[in-house]
Design a protein around this motif. Structure first.
Motif, short mmCIF file in Angstrom:
data_model
loop_
_atom_site.label_atom_id
_atom_site.label_comp_id
_atom_site.label_asym_id
_atom_site.label_seq_id
_atom_site.Cartn_x
_atom_site.Cartn_y
_atom_site.Cartn_z
N PHE A 293 -66.48 20.79 30.06
CA PHE A 293 -65.66 21.95 29.74
C PHE A 293 -64.25 21.74 30.30
O PHE A 293 -63.25 21.98 29.62
CB PHE A 293 -66.30 23.21 30.34
N ARG A 294 -64.17 21.26 31.54
CA ARG A 294 -62.87 21.07 32.17
C ARG A 294 -62.03 20.02 31.42
O ARG A 294 -60.83 20.23 31.19
CB ARG A 294 -63.05 20.66 33.63
N GLN A 295 -62.62 18.91 31.05
CA GLN A 295 -61.87 17.90 30.30
C GLN A 295 -61.35 18.47 28.99
O GLN A 295 -60.22 18.19 28.58
CB GLN A 295 -62.75 16.69 30.04
N THR A 296 -62.17 19.29 28.35
CA THR A 296 -61.76 19.91 27.08
C THR A 296 -60.53 20.79 27.27
O THR A 296 -59.52 20.65 26.56
CB THR A 296 -62.92 20.74 26.51
N TYR A 297 -60.60 21.70 28.22
CA TYR A 297 -59.51 22.65 28.38
C TYR A 297 -58.28 22.04 29.05
O TYR A 297 -57.15 22.47 28.79
CB TYR A 297 -60.00 23.92 29.10
N GLU A 298 -58.47 21.01 29.88
CA GLU A 298 -57.29 20.33 30.42
C GLU A 298 -56.54 19.59 29.32
O GLU A 298 -55.30 19.54 29.32
CB GLU A 298 -57.70 19.38 31.54
N SER A 299 -57.27 19.04 28.37
CA SER A 299 -56.61 18.40 27.24
C SER A 299 -55.83 19.43 26.43
O SER A 299 -54.67 19.19 26.02
CB SER A 299 -57.64 17.70 26.34
N PHE A 300 -56.42 20.59 26.20
CA PHE A 300 -55.70 21.67 25.52
C PHE A 300 -54.42 22.03 26.29
O PHE A 300 -53.35 22.17 25.69
CB PHE A 300 -56.57 22.93 25.44
N ARG A 301 -54.56 22.21 27.59
CA ARG A 301 -53.41 22.67 28.39
C ARG A 301 -52.27 21.65 28.36
O ARG A 301 -51.10 22.02 28.24
CB ARG A 301 -53.84 22.94 29.83
N ARG A 302 -52.60 20.37 28.47
CA ARG A 302 -51.55 19.35 28.47
C ARG A 302 -50.91 19.20 27.09
O ARG A 302 -49.69 19.12 26.96
CB ARG A 302 -52.13 18.01 28.94
N THR A 303 -51.74 19.15 26.07
CA THR A 303 -51.22 18.87 24.72
C THR A 303 -50.32 19.99 24.21
O THR A 303 -49.31 19.73 23.54
CB THR A 303 -52.38 18.64 23.74
N PHE A 304 -50.67 21.23 24.54
CA PHE A 304 -49.93 22.37 23.98
C PHE A 304 -48.89 22.95 24.94
O PHE A 304 -48.38 24.05 24.73
CB PHE A 304 -50.91 23.46 23.55
N ALA A 305 -48.54 22.21 25.98
CA ALA A 305 -47.65 22.72 27.01
C ALA A 305 -46.26 23.09 26.49
O ALA A 305 -45.57 23.93 27.09
CB ALA A 305 -47.52 21.71 28.15
N ASP A 306 -45.85 22.48 25.39
CA ASP A 306 -44.50 22.74 24.88
C ASP A 306 -44.41 24.01 24.04
O ASP A 306 -43.31 24.41 23.63
CB ASP A 306 -44.00 21.56 24.05
N LEU A 307 -45.53 24.65 23.75
CA LEU A 307 -45.49 25.90 23.00
C LEU A 307 -44.89 27.01 23.86
O LEU A 307 -44.88 26.95 25.09
CB LEU A 307 -46.89 26.30 22.54
N SER A 308 -44.43 28.06 23.20
CA SER A 308 -43.91 29.22 23.93
C SER A 308 -45.07 29.98 24.58
O SER A 308 -46.24 29.80 24.22
CB SER A 308 -43.16 30.15 22.98
N ASP A 309 -44.74 30.85 25.53
CA ASP A 309 -45.78 31.66 26.17
C ASP A 309 -46.56 32.48 25.14
O ASP A 309 -47.78 32.59 25.22
CB ASP A 309 -45.16 32.60 27.21
N ARG A 310 -45.86 33.06 24.19
CA ARG A 310 -46.52 33.88 23.17
C ARG A 310 -47.48 33.03 22.34
O ARG A 310 -48.60 33.46 22.04
CB ARG A 310 -45.45 34.49 22.26
N GLU A 311 -47.04 31.84 21.97
CA GLU A 311 -47.89 30.97 21.17
C GLU A 311 -49.11 30.50 21.96
O GLU A 311 -50.23 30.43 21.43
CB GLU A 311 -47.08 29.77 20.68
N LEU A 312 -48.91 30.20 23.24
CA LEU A 312 -50.04 29.80 24.08
C LEU A 312 -51.06 30.92 24.20
O LEU A 312 -52.28 30.69 24.10
CB LEU A 312 -49.55 29.40 25.47
N LEU A 313 -50.58 32.13 24.42
CA LEU A 313 -51.49 33.27 24.53
C LEU A 313 -52.27 33.46 23.23
O LEU A 313 -53.47 33.79 23.25
CB LEU A 313 -50.70 34.54 24.87
N ASP A 314 -51.62 33.23 22.11
CA ASP A 314 -52.30 33.36 20.82
C ASP A 314 -53.42 32.33 20.67
O ASP A 314 -54.54 32.68 20.32
CB ASP A 314 -51.31 33.20 19.67
N ILE A 315 -53.12 31.05 20.90
CA ILE A 315 -54.12 30.03 20.60
C ILE A 315 -55.25 30.01 21.63
O ILE A 315 -56.39 29.68 21.31
CB ILE A 315 -53.51 28.63 20.42
N PHE A 316 -54.95 30.38 22.87
CA PHE A 316 -55.99 30.39 23.90
C PHE A 316 -56.83 31.66 23.89
O PHE A 316 -57.96 31.65 24.35
CB PHE A 316 -55.38 30.21 25.29
N ALA A 317 -56.28 32.75 23.36
CA ALA A 317 -57.01 34.02 23.48
C ALA A 317 -56.78 34.98 22.33
O ALA A 317 -57.73 35.49 21.72
CB ALA A 317 -56.65 34.71 24.80
N GLY A 318 -55.55 35.29 22.01
CA GLY A 318 -55.25 36.39 21.10
C GLY A 318 -55.77 36.21 19.70
O GLY A 318 -56.30 37.16 19.09
#
Length: 306
Positions: free
Chosen positions: A267-292
């Motif tokens: 699980f950790r490897q999965t979500y760390e890959s998400f966090r690193r790959t999508f780091a350049d998105l805006s806060d709003r975009e990150l909130l959308d893809i991770f939760a909203g």
């Protein structure tokens, strides 16, 4: 409002895991797991097990996807989920199973729709030219009129459909999406990039971009390692960025596919890959893809996305 990024600039906000499974092997209700020897699958996965592996992440809600429970008793899985002791938000919504071609499917779907947590249905449709990798015999099940009558019932009842297909079925999927524009569909597991050859990846990318033109389809970015067991950070990143390019941050939902994903990644490897790959998105975009996006698609209410 809580900061959405940590000291390294990576996402640290709330997560709605849009796709995971729970099971109890002592019940013997999952035929596909009988005799399983993979230690990652031949074990129970109950809410406490899921949360232990997701420790350190702010999981505010999750969606349980049918786990190939005995297909003769799909409501049994729903009743079992209801009886589990689980924290608020975990398995906040269920996606149940139904054979949409069954003559009795209307009654089953009505029972599913009347349940407070059932948001949709999944029936696996994934076909592969290699029979050993195919999950169904009929490549063109999505075109079957009897099966489509079941799809129409989903629309009448306000249920969504989780679509697990292969790149060889894109044209049938597009026809289905056009035929039912008022039904919400979720494409599972990045559209299944089975074939890792240059030709296979090109077929997958083209299919993904074609599917993205259907406005009633969203993409689950999940279990990339199922198709890439010898993954590298670069190979995961290639798939993740292709998904984002095709569907955009407004139509991507991140998910673990736990515990199936743990055959090849934690699980950790999965979500760390998400966090690193999508780091350049805006806060709003990150909130959308991770939760909203997942919360809106599955109608999850009463959670904090701040």
């Amino acid at each position: 409002m809580k900061a959405l990024r940590d000291e390294n600039g990576l996402y640290a906000g709330p997560i709605v895991d849009a796709h995971h499974h729970l099971w109890d092997l002592s019940l013997d209700r999952h035929p596909w797991l009988r005799g399983e020897t993979d230690p990652q699958l031949a074990r129970n996965c109950l809410p406490a097990d899921y949360l232990r592996e997701a420790s350190g992440y702010d999981i505010v809600a999750s969606v349980h996807i049918e786990a190939n429970w005995d297909p003769t008793d799909p409501l049994g899985e729903i009743a079992w989920l209801d009886g589990l002791e689980k924290p608020a938000g975990i398995a906040a919504r269920y996606v149940g199973y139904a054979d949409l071609a069954s003559p009795e499917v209307d009654g089953l779907l009505e029972a599913m729709a009347a349940h407070g947590r059932v948001a949709g249905i999944r029936q696996i449709l994934s076909w592969h030219p290699d029979p050993s990798k195919s999950m169904v015999l009929d490549r063109h099940r999505m075109a079957d009129p009897a099966w489509r009558r079941g799809v129409a019932a989903l629309g009448r009842l306000g249920l969504s459909f989780d679509m697990l297909i292969s790149p060889w079925q894109v044209e049938d999927a597009l026809d289905l999406l056009r035929a039912f524009p008022d039904i919400k569909f979720a494409l599972n597991h990045c559209g299944s990039p089975f074939d890792r050859s240059a030709e296979g990846m090109a077929r997958w990318r083209a299919g993904l971009h074609a599917l993205a033109r259907a406005p009633n389809l969203v993409l689950k970015v999940s279990d990339l390692v199922a198709y890439d067991p010898e993954w590298t950070e670069a190979s995961l990143r290639e798939v993740l960025l292709t998904c984002l390019d095709a569907f955009g941050p407004g139509r991507c939902m991140l998910a673990s596919d736990h515990p199936v994903v743990t055959r090849f990644a934690s699980f950790r490897q999965t979500y760390e890959s998400f966090r690193r790959t999508f780091a350049d998105l805006s806060d709003r975009e990150l909130l959308d893809i991770f939760a909203g996006n997942a919360a809106r698609f599955y109608g999850i209410e009463g959670i904090s996305l701040q």
